[in-house]
Design an enzyme around this catalytic site. Structure first.
Site, PDB file in Angstrom:
ATOM      1  N   GLY A 164       5.891  20.369  -6.833  1.00  0.00           N
ATOM      2  CA  GLY A 164       6.696  19.962  -7.979  1.00  0.00           C
ATOM      3  C   GLY A 164       7.273  21.178  -8.656  1.00  0.00           C
ATOM      4  O   GLY A 164       6.933  22.313  -8.334  1.00  0.00           O
ATOM      5  N   GLU A 165       8.162  20.943  -9.583  1.00  0.00           N
ATOM      6  CA  GLU A 165       8.747  22.054 -10.315  1.00  0.00           C
ATOM      7  C   GLU A 165       9.134  21.609 -11.709  1.00  0.00           C
ATOM      8  O   GLU A 165       9.378  20.435 -11.965  1.00  0.00           O
ATOM      9  CB  GLU A 165       9.959  22.619  -9.575  1.00  0.00           C
ATOM     10  CG  GLU A 165      11.103  21.635  -9.368  1.00  0.00           C
ATOM     11  CD  GLU A 165      12.237  22.249  -8.573  1.00  0.00           C
ATOM     12  OE1 GLU A 165      12.405  23.475  -8.664  1.00  0.00           O
ATOM     13  OE2 GLU A 165      12.938  21.511  -7.871  1.00  0.00           O
ATOM     14  N   SER A 223       7.986  26.627 -10.013  1.00  0.00           N
ATOM     15  CA  SER A 223       7.590  25.588  -9.064  1.00  0.00           C
ATOM     16  C   SER A 223       6.186  25.881  -8.564  1.00  0.00           C
ATOM     17  O   SER A 223       5.716  27.012  -8.625  1.00  0.00           O
ATOM     18  CB  SER A 223       8.563  25.545  -7.879  1.00  0.00           C
ATOM     19  OG  SER A 223       8.582  26.788  -7.203  1.00  0.00           O
ATOM     20  N   LYS A 247       1.685  28.902  -8.285  1.00  0.00           N
ATOM     21  CA  LYS A 247       2.905  28.696  -9.052  1.00  0.00           C
ATOM     22  C   LYS A 247       3.766  29.942  -9.007  1.00  0.00           C
ATOM     23  O   LYS A 247       3.304  31.043  -9.278  1.00  0.00           O
ATOM     24  CB  LYS A 247       2.595  28.358 -10.507  1.00  0.00           C
ATOM     25  CG  LYS A 247       3.881  28.231 -11.317  1.00  0.00           C
ATOM     26  CD  LYS A 247       3.631  27.967 -12.787  1.00  0.00           C
ATOM     27  CE  LYS A 247       4.954  27.944 -13.529  1.00  0.00           C
ATOM     28  NZ  LYS A 247       4.801  27.749 -14.974  1.00  0.00           N
ATOM     29  N   ASP A 265       0.261  20.771 -25.522  1.00  0.00           N
ATOM     30  CA  ASP A 265       1.116  19.986 -24.629  1.00  0.00           C
ATOM     31  C   ASP A 265       0.266  19.029 -23.799  1.00  0.00           C
ATOM     32  O   ASP A 265       0.435  18.909 -22.589  1.00  0.00           O
ATOM     33  CB  ASP A 265       1.928  20.916 -23.731  1.00  0.00           C
ATOM     34  CG  ASP A 265       3.073  20.188 -23.015  1.00  0.00           C
ATOM     35  OD1 ASP A 265       3.440  19.089 -23.472  1.00  0.00           O
ATOM     36  OD2 ASP A 265       3.581  20.709 -22.011  1.00  0.00           O
TER      37      ASP A 265
END
Length: 620
Positions: free
Chosen positions: A309-310, A315, A330, A430
């Site tokens: 995923g990115e 990414s 990453k 977050d």
């Protein structure tokens, strides 16, 4: 905007060169070789909390436009699941010093732990479930601070008798006094361990740079003013939505989810170009990176696999070492440079953000927080290597296979992970479904600390407020949209309650915590009576399991000062009674597997198949 000395890295280097004059190999920044005679010391002061140096948001008429510090970045920090089930090595970890030479994890030995704290933080007597301990950092002439974490006892230990007199929001490195920034400096006596490691990295960057400008170089700490602007999301419904770009053809397309690999063939060595933003993807699905010298990454961690995923900042790919162990890797995306005049500033801010994320992650050791293992550099590109967990929590929620007992187990694990984080003086900021992954044993782990901040320092009682709107709309606490500063602890608490709601009902309670949205407006209104289910908290709470309503109601208190803190959340009678999965902190093995539930673990492809089958039933 404050300035930072630009980085001048070689074309192929590993972050361990920060602590070694010879050719760089890698940074195993946390491994302590107890058997050697090496001297270890923390080096200099670091940037203070981002919440102290961040620019305040004073644009009140832009309240309806929600900004993100890291928009759409679900997988920007850690494996966009599937992640992996390789067990972590259990060596002790410490923060590396500027005198640290290359130490391999395989040769590391455990270091002794100091059990003589002089004074704990007020919130360090919480029931914290720990997965690891951080050993004692030996004293040195440059190291008046002694940091430890010992279970639920004292997260911070500060035996030094002299309090710091410099309490700046921004760390200052004076180059006028000496040729090197760490040769003649006074060290802060009240710094967070995260900032200690951050400062070591900054000092080495300073020394490696050829800048000789006298005066001070000021470093901005983890700006939280939402510089990465993204317009407000407009969703057609409250259906659960990802906040990152998912690579649908994920790693499991070529790998069985039990990780039975074909050892018979030798994979082709990929070309790595870590200085480009675009990845080359061959027909076999491998994400390839080009570089002149990929040997370091390949030798230590293996060949990068399919991109998982990115997000906005980079990414994530899975890498498999020759022994079959899997890691999440990453690659941070280098910022687009506007013009020559701003290149140095942009690169400095970019490297600051990446190294801060690494420093925070490498400080945390808990069964419900993903392990940050290593950082490698290639030119201006950084690679962050982390523990790999195979299952995407968002997928598990959307599979609609979870029982309520399973939901409660995950919720309890999430609460313990965040409670540990808060006990370390750090807030995530977050928290959402997208920032959780799950191991093969059903252990939930928090990921992505790119927005995390220090809210409390060792030996201090003061809570440092945060600034700026950080996070994703549905999970945001309402005070973020109304106040220029806020307590990040209770903002995390609110987000956890929203996550629980999403797990139970498979949808968001509102698009954003703004009264312009009818669902939230009704939630904030006074009920006409105690049986009113249209207005007030009961609008939400009545939809949740009965025993959870009391604590969730306290977590969703509109007034931040009335909201419960995590150390009280984990003491709630209902949550304490919830059977949950736990692992042994030493072996990593599952030590408690509740009999009242089992975890339904599904991969991306399995979820797609379930969705397809469900769609076919609806059409019939």
């Amino acid at each position: 905007m404050v300035k930072e000395t630009p980085l001048h890295s070689s074309s192929s280097t590993s972050l361990s060169s920060l602590f070694r004059p010879t050719k760089l190999k890698n940074l195993s920044a946390k491994i302590f070789n107890g058997g050697g005679n090496q001297s270890y010391s923390k080096t200099d002061d670091v940037s203070r909390s981002s919440s102290r140096s961040s620019k305040k948001n004073t644009d009140s008429d832009q309240e309806d436009q929600i900004k993100y510090n890291k928009p759409n970045d679900r997988r920007s920090t850690i494996g966009k699941s599937p992640q992996g089930n390789g067990a972590l090595s259990k060596e002790s970890h410490v923060v590396a010093s500027s005198t640290l030479t290359g130490i391999s994890p395989t040769s590391a030995k455990k270091a002794p732990i100091d059990y003589s704290p002089s004074r704990p933080l007020p919130n360090n007597h919480n029931p914290v479930r720990t997965g690891h301990t951080v050993p004692h950092l030996p004293h040195s002439i440059h190291n008046p601070i002694n940091y430890i974490h010992q279970g639920s006892k004292d997260a911070f230990h500060h035996p030094h008798p002299v309090r710091s007199t410099a309490h700046s929001n921004i760390s200052t490195v004076s180059s006028a006094k000496s040729d090197t920034p760490s040769s003649n400096l006074s060290y802060q006596a009240h710094m967070h361990p995260v900032e200690i490691l951050q400062k070591q990295i900054e000092d080495k960057h300073f020394m490696d740079s050829q800048a000789s400008t006298p005066g001070s170089v000021e470093l901005q700490h983890n700006s939280s003013s939402g510089s990465d602007d993204t317009s407000s999301r407009k969703k057609k419904s409250l259906r659960l939505t990802r906040f990152f770009k998912k690579i649908h053809n994920d790693y499991h397309d070529n790998h069985h989810h039990h990780h039975h690999h074909n050892r018979g063939s030798t994979p082709t060595k990929p070309k790595l170009n870590l200085n480009t933003n675009e990845n080359i993807v061959e027909s076999n699905g491998k994400a390839l990176y080009e570089t002149d010298n990929p040997v370091e990454l390949l030798e230590k961690y293996g060949i990068p696999g399919r991109k998982l995923g990115e997000g906005a900042s980079g990414s994530v790919s899975v890498v498999e070492r020759t022994d079959g162990k899997l890691f999440a890797c990453k690659m941070f995306r280098k910022p687009h440079l506007n013009n020559e005049g701003t290149n140095q500033s942009q690169l400095a801010n970019y490297s600051k953000k990446v190294t801060t994320e690494f420093c925070i992650g490498s400080t945390l050791h808990h069964e419900n927080i993903v392990e940050t293992l290593d950082m490698l550099t290639e030119g201006d590109t950084y690679l962050l290597v982390m523990e790999y967990a195979p299952y995407d929590f968002f997928n598990l929620v959307m599979s609609n296979l979870m029982t309520q007992d399973e939901v409660n187990c995950y919720f309890k694990q999430l609460c313990h992970g965040v409670n540990y984080l808060h006990s370390m003086g750090l807030a995530h900021r977050d928290l959402k479904l997208d920032n959780c992954v799950v191991t093969k044993d059903g252990i939930l782990k928090l990921i992505d600390f790119g927005s995390a901040v220090v809210f409390q320092y060792p030996y201090e009682d003061t809570i440092v407020k945060s600034h700026g709107i950080v996070g994703s709309d549905p999970y945001l606490a309402p005070e973020l949209l109304k106040q220029t500063s806020y307590d990040p602890r209770v903002a995390d608490v609110w987000s956890i309650a929203i996550i629980f709601y999403c797990m139970v009902l498979k949808r968001f309670p509102w698009k954003a915590p703004k009264k312009s949205f009818n669902s939230f407006r009704l939630f904030t209104e006074e009920p006409e009576d105690e049986d009113d289910i249209v207005r007030g908290p009961n609008k939400i709470l009545r939809l949740l399991p009965r025993h959870s309503r009391t604590i969730i109601g306290r977590m969703l208190a509109l007034e931040p000062k009335q909201r419960v803190l995590m150390n009280d959340v984990v003491k709630d009678d209902w949550l304490v009674s919830v059977p949950s999965c736990e692992v042994d902190p030493t072996s990593g093995d599952l030590v408690e597997k509740p009999k009242n539930h089992k975890h339904h673990l599904v991969t991306e492809e399995e979820l797609n198949e379930l969705t397809k089958q469900h769609g076919n039933k609806d059409s019939n």
